[in-house]
Structure formats: structure tokens, C-alpha cells
Design an enzyme around this catalytic site. Structure first.
Site, short mmCIF file in Angstrom:
data_model
loop_
_atom_site.label_atom_id
_atom_site.label_comp_id
_atom_site.label_asym_id
_atom_site.label_seq_id
_atom_site.Cartn_x
_atom_site.Cartn_y
_atom_site.Cartn_z
N LYS A 1 -38.34 -64.98 -17.48
CA LYS A 1 -38.98 -64.12 -16.41
C LYS A 1 -39.20 -62.65 -16.88
O LYS A 1 -38.27 -61.93 -16.85
CB LYS A 1 -38.05 -64.17 -14.98
CG LYS A 1 -38.71 -63.79 -13.99
CD LYS A 1 -37.97 -63.06 -12.63
CE LYS A 1 -37.88 -61.65 -13.06
NZ LYS A 1 -38.97 -60.61 -12.69
N GLU B 1 -27.58 -57.05 -21.55
CA GLU B 1 -27.88 -55.71 -22.28
C GLU B 1 -28.49 -54.83 -21.41
O GLU B 1 -29.50 -54.86 -20.46
CB GLU B 1 -29.28 -55.65 -23.26
CG GLU B 1 -29.01 -56.71 -24.27
CD GLU B 1 -28.01 -56.37 -25.44
OE1 GLU B 1 -27.65 -55.00 -25.42
OE2 GLU B 1 -28.04 -56.89 -26.47
N CYS C 1 -33.59 -47.53 -23.17
CA CYS C 1 -32.24 -47.70 -22.92
C CYS C 1 -31.26 -46.92 -23.70
O CYS C 1 -30.28 -46.49 -23.41
CB CYS C 1 -31.69 -49.18 -22.83
SG CYS C 1 -32.15 -50.07 -24.16
N GLU D 1 -28.08 -42.65 -15.69
CA GLU D 1 -29.33 -42.76 -16.35
C GLU D 1 -30.49 -42.38 -15.53
O GLU D 1 -30.63 -42.96 -14.49
CB GLU D 1 -29.24 -44.22 -16.82
CG GLU D 1 -30.54 -44.71 -17.70
CD GLU D 1 -30.45 -46.24 -17.98
OE1 GLU D 1 -30.42 -46.96 -17.19
OE2 GLU D 1 -30.57 -46.34 -19.26
P1 NAP Z 1 -33.98 -54.03 -13.37
O1 NAP Z 1 -34.21 -53.91 -12.06
O2 NAP Z 1 -32.51 -54.53 -13.59
O3 NAP Z 1 -34.73 -55.15 -13.85
C1 NAP Z 1 -34.56 -55.95 -15.07
C2 NAP Z 1 -35.12 -57.32 -14.74
O4 NAP Z 1 -34.15 -57.98 -13.69
C3 NAP Z 1 -36.59 -57.38 -14.05
O5 NAP Z 1 -37.30 -58.69 -14.61
C4 NAP Z 1 -36.15 -57.78 -12.67
O6 NAP Z 1 -37.17 -58.21 -12.04
C5 NAP Z 1 -35.05 -58.66 -12.69
N1 NAP Z 1 -34.02 -58.70 -11.59
C6 NAP Z 1 -33.92 -57.67 -10.45
N2 NAP Z 1 -33.16 -58.02 -9.48
C7 NAP Z 1 -32.67 -59.46 -10.03
C8 NAP Z 1 -31.84 -60.42 -9.34
N3 NAP Z 1 -31.09 -59.99 -8.27
N4 NAP Z 1 -31.60 -61.60 -10.00
C9 NAP Z 1 -32.24 -61.78 -11.27
N5 NAP Z 1 -33.20 -60.77 -11.71
C10 NAP Z 1 -33.41 -59.68 -11.15
O7 NAP Z 1 -34.23 -52.96 -14.57
P2 NAP Z 1 -35.56 -52.39 -14.54
O8 NAP Z 1 -35.76 -51.32 -13.65
O9 NAP Z 1 -36.64 -53.28 -14.86
O10 NAP Z 1 -35.35 -51.52 -16.19
C11 NAP Z 1 -34.79 -50.45 -16.20
C12 NAP Z 1 -33.22 -50.66 -16.52
O11 NAP Z 1 -33.01 -51.55 -17.62
C13 NAP Z 1 -32.63 -49.31 -17.13
O12 NAP Z 1 -31.43 -49.12 -16.31
C14 NAP Z 1 -32.57 -49.45 -18.67
O13 NAP Z 1 -31.46 -49.10 -19.22
C15 NAP Z 1 -32.27 -50.90 -18.70
N6 NAP Z 1 -32.77 -51.38 -20.04
C16 NAP Z 1 -31.54 -51.85 -21.11
C17 NAP Z 1 -31.85 -52.28 -22.12
C18 NAP Z 1 -30.85 -52.56 -23.25
O14 NAP Z 1 -31.25 -53.34 -23.89
N7 NAP Z 1 -29.54 -52.23 -23.00
C19 NAP Z 1 -33.30 -52.35 -22.47
C20 NAP Z 1 -34.27 -52.09 -21.52
C21 NAP Z 1 -33.94 -51.73 -20.44
P3 NAP Z 1 -38.04 -57.17 -11.08
O15 NAP Z 1 -39.04 -56.79 -12.16
O16 NAP Z 1 -38.87 -57.93 -10.22
O17 NAP Z 1 -37.36 -56.13 -10.29
#
Ligand code: NAP
Ligand code: MG
Length: 483
Positions: free
Chosen positions: A177, A252, A286, A386
């Protein structure tokens, strides 16, 4: 930008509309224009995708010898490189990342991941364990089965590659997804997966929203393993849901990485590293080096160098190969960054640069000036939380012990940078930092061969390298009585 498969899900080798018929729009954050219509998958679609993945796992895919899996992964890597310009254009338009990064870094690194893991497909052999006479024991590594993978919007193609390549190399099938903001490169990747000849159902791509498509995938009883990259909050929820079915997860998550500059460092190189550390991908990374710790004795000089470089990093048209900073991914993300910069000033930080929306072209787009906050203390919220945008917080320190303590005084533990010409100090500091990755006299290097992941609120499990593919296998011990 219209892709042929716009508005469709890739399930069981077919491109089909969501069962609800619902779609949503993908927006170009530089122009605010709609660039694609995307299927909004829900429970019924996830269920079909998992069933397709299950039947591919039990059917055609299990009959593929590892060498054949390797050949397919290599073919996919080649196809990605052949489509480099198309992928780069999609990433620029859908994510807002700049053309240089998309075409020179994201796309080739995505191909690297498939090439690297193609090599592992044939090298996942097990062992025999010496035992009692008359007893043979062998341990083999098996794929889990159906893997559910959820990725964020900051490196859409690269995150898809980091997830898919090791899972497929190990013989699993996948339901992926992508993030709602940036689904288009995954759709394009699905087209290539079909073209190069992966059997139907080995990879299924369900676009849609987190709380529907994502949550259903996590809760689905027939998913054997989960891997998630995204925010810490969502990661915690995924782990809670996965606990009910005892499905193993890799998480991650976010970061607030310290980048530490000692007085004896090469200041020119360190100031460059400080800038790329925070402004790479507009700070939507990240591993962003968002806390810059600078030794007091060189702080005035060094901060001036950093500000000088930051001033030259002007936001601009991301399609232009010379642009260094593109728009933030969405209006929501820009608002969040704005909120944090205001908060930092309320907390007493000094706004040394930026702190406002940037005007690019006709004034549309979610552009934000590279921003530097000085006089920050490590306990401020801007230093603890963050921001995920182009905002650098600069903190001064006097002693090694003090900076190591403060660097570790943060919920996250993803990455860290250390700049010094004292070899002993460099390694001692690296050893003392609580982080999954430490860069010494450099920042932001990655390789498909090197494990990557976090500690504490940055999650657990490792992607990439040998650990990244082992994570998609489980061992089976077989005991044989030789009679
Ligand atoms: P996010 O809201 O956590 O979303 C990540 C993914 O999870 C998206 O595909 C999202 O779908 C999905 N998602 C959201 N709610 C969910 C739920 N209840 N159940 C299952 N899946 C769900 O994060 P983001 O805003 O896209 O990305 C930014 C964050 O990711 C930052 O905090 C960043 O640090 C972190 N990040 C970490 C890494 C790493 O390698 N450690 C790498 C990149 C990013 P939707 O798109 O529809 O919301
Ligand atoms: Mg978009």
C-alpha cells in the site's frame, strides 16, 4: 502525467477499479494541479489482493527456483533504469522532490535494491547441525508467505523497492500500500512488474487511505508478515493490531537525528554535510540531521558558514535539474512546518534564516524557505519532535560527554553524524550514540548492502543488507532419524 493505469488497483495481475468505484486525486505540490486519479481501495480490495497473493504463493511462485526469481528481479532493475526519466518525472510531479535527486539518486537506488537482492535469492541456504549419531538435523529458511507492506510519501519509489526486493528475493508474495499523497510511481512500478513477467498475484498494489486500505491490510488474518515505514504513532497502532494475530512486524519510523560538529573538524566539509543533512528532500527525510550540535569555540564561525550555504539553497521549480529545494509534499505538511517554526520562536529560539513561505513562479505550490533556528536548547519541542521539513535547529555544546548525553536525550534513535579529525573521538562518539546508523565525516549515505533501521521510537528491525532479506524468512528445523 496520466498513466494508463490511473484509477486502478493491481490485483492478481489485473488492473481494476476499486470495488467501491471510489477514486481520489493526486496533486502536484509545485503547481497544486491534479495529476492523477487513484483508486481508493478498501476492505474488499485488500481481501482480494491478499487472496491473490496467497494463491500465487502456493501456486506459481513456489514453483519458481531461486535463480529464476533472481533473473526476474534483475530484469525489473533493468526496466526501472530504462524508465529512469519517466520515474523521475513522476516522483518530481507527485512528491515535489527535485529532478536531480529523483533521477540521479532515487531511481538508480531503487534499481540497486532489486539488483542487490537478486543476488540473495540464490544464497539463502540453511545449515545442518551436528547431532546425536543416527540423527540428521537440517535447518532451512523459508519465506513467510503473504507479506503486507505500507510505505510513506517521502521516497515513494525507493521505499517500494526497499520493501519489495528483499521480500520477493526470499520467495514471498506481497500486497503493497503506497502513501495516498504519492501513489503514482508504485502504479508505474506495477506496470513494469507485469511487463517483466512476474506471475499474477506475486505483487499486488492497493492504493488508498491509511485508515481503510492500510488498516485492513494490517488486520487481515491471512497476512503472515508486516513491514511498515512511516510515523511513530501509526507504527504503534500497527503493532497493537498485529499483536492480536501475532503477526511479526518491522517498523521503520521517524527520527530527530543529531549531527555533531567538533571544533577540530574540516568545517567546510561539515557545513556542507549540515546543509545536505537537513535540506535533502526538503527535510522530508526520516534521517534528516535536524539537530545540529556545534562546539562552542567554533560556533560563531561555523553557523555563519551554514547560513551562507543555506541562503544559496533557494526553493525553485523542481523539474529544473539545477534546483536544490522543491515544494513540501502537501499543504498540510507546509502548515505543520510553519507551526513548528512559530513554536520554536515562542520557545525562545532565534529565527536566523527563512521562516516563511517561498514565492516560486506564479506563487502556487507548497514552497517553504530553508529555515535555521539558532539558540536552541535540546529540551525545546523543536529539538525533540520530528518536524519533517527544511528546519534546522542549532544547539551549542562545550564537552564531548555533554553532547553525547544530549544527542541521546531524544525519543528517536535513527541516525547521527559526527564531524571530527580526531579518529579516537570519532569512533568513541559513534559507539556512544544510540542510533541505527552513524556517519563519520559524511552524512546521508545508504547502500542496498548496508542494514538500515532505528532504535527507540525510530522502530526496530532492519531493512537492506543481509538482515533485510533474512527478515523475510523463517527457519524450519527438520529432524531425521536415520534408523
Ligand atoms: P504515516 O501517516 O505514518 O503514513 C505512512 C503510511 O501508513 C501511509 O501509507 C499511510 O497511509 C499509512 N497509514 C496511515 N494510517 C494507517 C493506519 N491506521 N493503518 C495502516 N496504515 C496507515 O506517515 P507519513 O506522514 O506518510 O510519513 C512521514 C513519517 O514517516 C515521518 O514521521 C517519517 O519520519 C517517517 N518515515 C520513516 C522512515 C524510516 O525509514 N524510518 C522513512 C520515511 C518516513 P496514508 O498515506 O493514507 O496516510
Ligand atoms: Mg501527489
Amino acid at each position: 502525467m496520466k498513466l494508463e493505469s490511473d484509477g486502478r488497483l493491481f490485483i492478481g495481475g489485473e488492473w481494476e477499479a476499486a470495488s467501491s468505484g471510489e477514486t481520489f486525486e493526486s496533486i502536484n505540490p509545485a503547481t497544486e494541479e491534479v495529476i492523477g486519479s487513484v483508486a481508493s481501495g478498501d476492505e474488499a480490495d485488500v481481501d482480494r489482493a491478499v487472496k491473490s497473493a496467497r494463491s500465487a504463493f502456493e501456486g506459481k511462485w513456489s514453483a519458481f527456483p531461486p535463480a529464476k526469481r533472481a533473473a526476474l528481479l534483475q530484469k525489473l532493475a533493468g526496466a526501472i533504469l530504462k524508465n529512469r526519466d519517466a520515474f523521475a518525472a513522476i516522483e518530481v510531479a507527485d512528491q515535489g522532490k527535485v529532478m536531480f535527486e529523483a533521477s540521479k539518486i532515487d531511481v538508480p537506488m531503487a534499481a540497486d535494491a532489486f539488483n542487490y537482492y537478486a543476488g540473495w535469492a540464490t544464497k539463502l541456504g540453511g545449515s545442518t547441525i551436528p547431532n546425536a549419531p543416527g540423527m540428521l538435523n537440517y535447518v532451512q529458511n523459508e519465506p513467510f508467505g503473504v507479506v503486507g507492506q505500507i510505505i510513506p510519501w517521502n521516497f515513494p519509489l525507493l521505499m517500494a523497492a526497499w520493501k519489495l526486493a528483499p521480500a520477493l528475493a526470499a520467495g514471498n508474495t506481497v500486497v503493497l500500500k503506497p502513501a495516498e499523497q504519492t501513489p503514482l510511481s508504485a502504479i508505474k512500478l506495477g506496470q513494469l512488474i507485469e511487463e517483466v513477467g512476474f506471475p499474477p498475484g506475486v505483487v499486488n498494489i492497493v492504493t488508498g487511505f491509511g485508515p481503510t486500505a492500510g488498516a485492513e491490510l494490517v488486520a487481515h488474518p491471512d497476512v503472515d508478515r508486516l513491514s511498515f515505514t512511516g510515523s511513530t504513532e501509526v507504527g504503534k497502532g500497527i503493532m497493537r493490531t498485529a499483536a492480536d494475530s501475532l503477526t511479526p512486524v518491522t517498523l521503520e519510523l521517524g527520527g530527530k537525528s543529531p549531527n555533531i560538529v567538533f571544533a577540530d573538524a574540516n568545517l567546510d566539509a561539515a557545513s556542507r554535510g549540515a546543509i545536505t543533512g537537513i535540506f535533502y528532500n526538503k527535510g522530508e527525510a526520516c534521517t534528516a540531521g535536524s539537530r545540529l550540535f556545534v562546539e562552542d569555540s567554533i560556533a560563531d564561525e561555523f553557523i555563519a558558514m551554514v547560513l551562507d550555504r543555506a541562503r544559496k539553497s533557494k526553493p525553485g521549480d523542481p523539474t529544473d535539474m539545477g534546483t536544490k529545494i522543491g515544494p513540501l509534499v502537501s499543504a498540510a505538511q507546509r502548515d505543520r512546518v510553519e507551526g513548528y517554526v512559530k513554536l520554536g520562536q515562542e520557545e525562545g529560539a532565534n529565527l536566523a534564516l527563512g521562516g516563511k513561505r517561498a514565492e516560486v513562479g506564479d506563487g502556487r505550490g507548497y514552497f517553504y524557505e530553508p529555515t535555521v533556528l539558532t539558540v536552541v536548547s535540546n529540551t525545546m519541542r523543536v529539538a525533540q519532535e520530528e518536524i519533517f521539513g527544511p528546519v534546522l535547529s542549532i544547539i551549542r555544546f562545550k564537552e564531548v560527554e555533554e553532547v553525547v548525553l544530549e544527542a541521546n536525550q531524544n525519543p528517536y534513535g535513527l541516525a547521527a553524524g559526527v564531524w571530527t579529525n580526531d579518529l579516537g573521538k570519532a569512533h568513541r562518539t559513534a559507539a556512544a550514540l544510540n542510533a541505527g546508523t552513524v556517519w563519520i565525516n559524511t552524512y546521508g549515505l545508504y547502500s542496498a548492502a548496508v542494514p538500515f533501521g532505528g532504535t527507540k521510537a525510530s522502530g526496530f528491525g532492519r531493512e537492506l543488507g543481509e538482515q533485510g532479506v533474512r527478515a523475510y524468512t523463517r527457519s524450519k528445523s527438520v529432524w531425521v532419524s536415520l534408523g
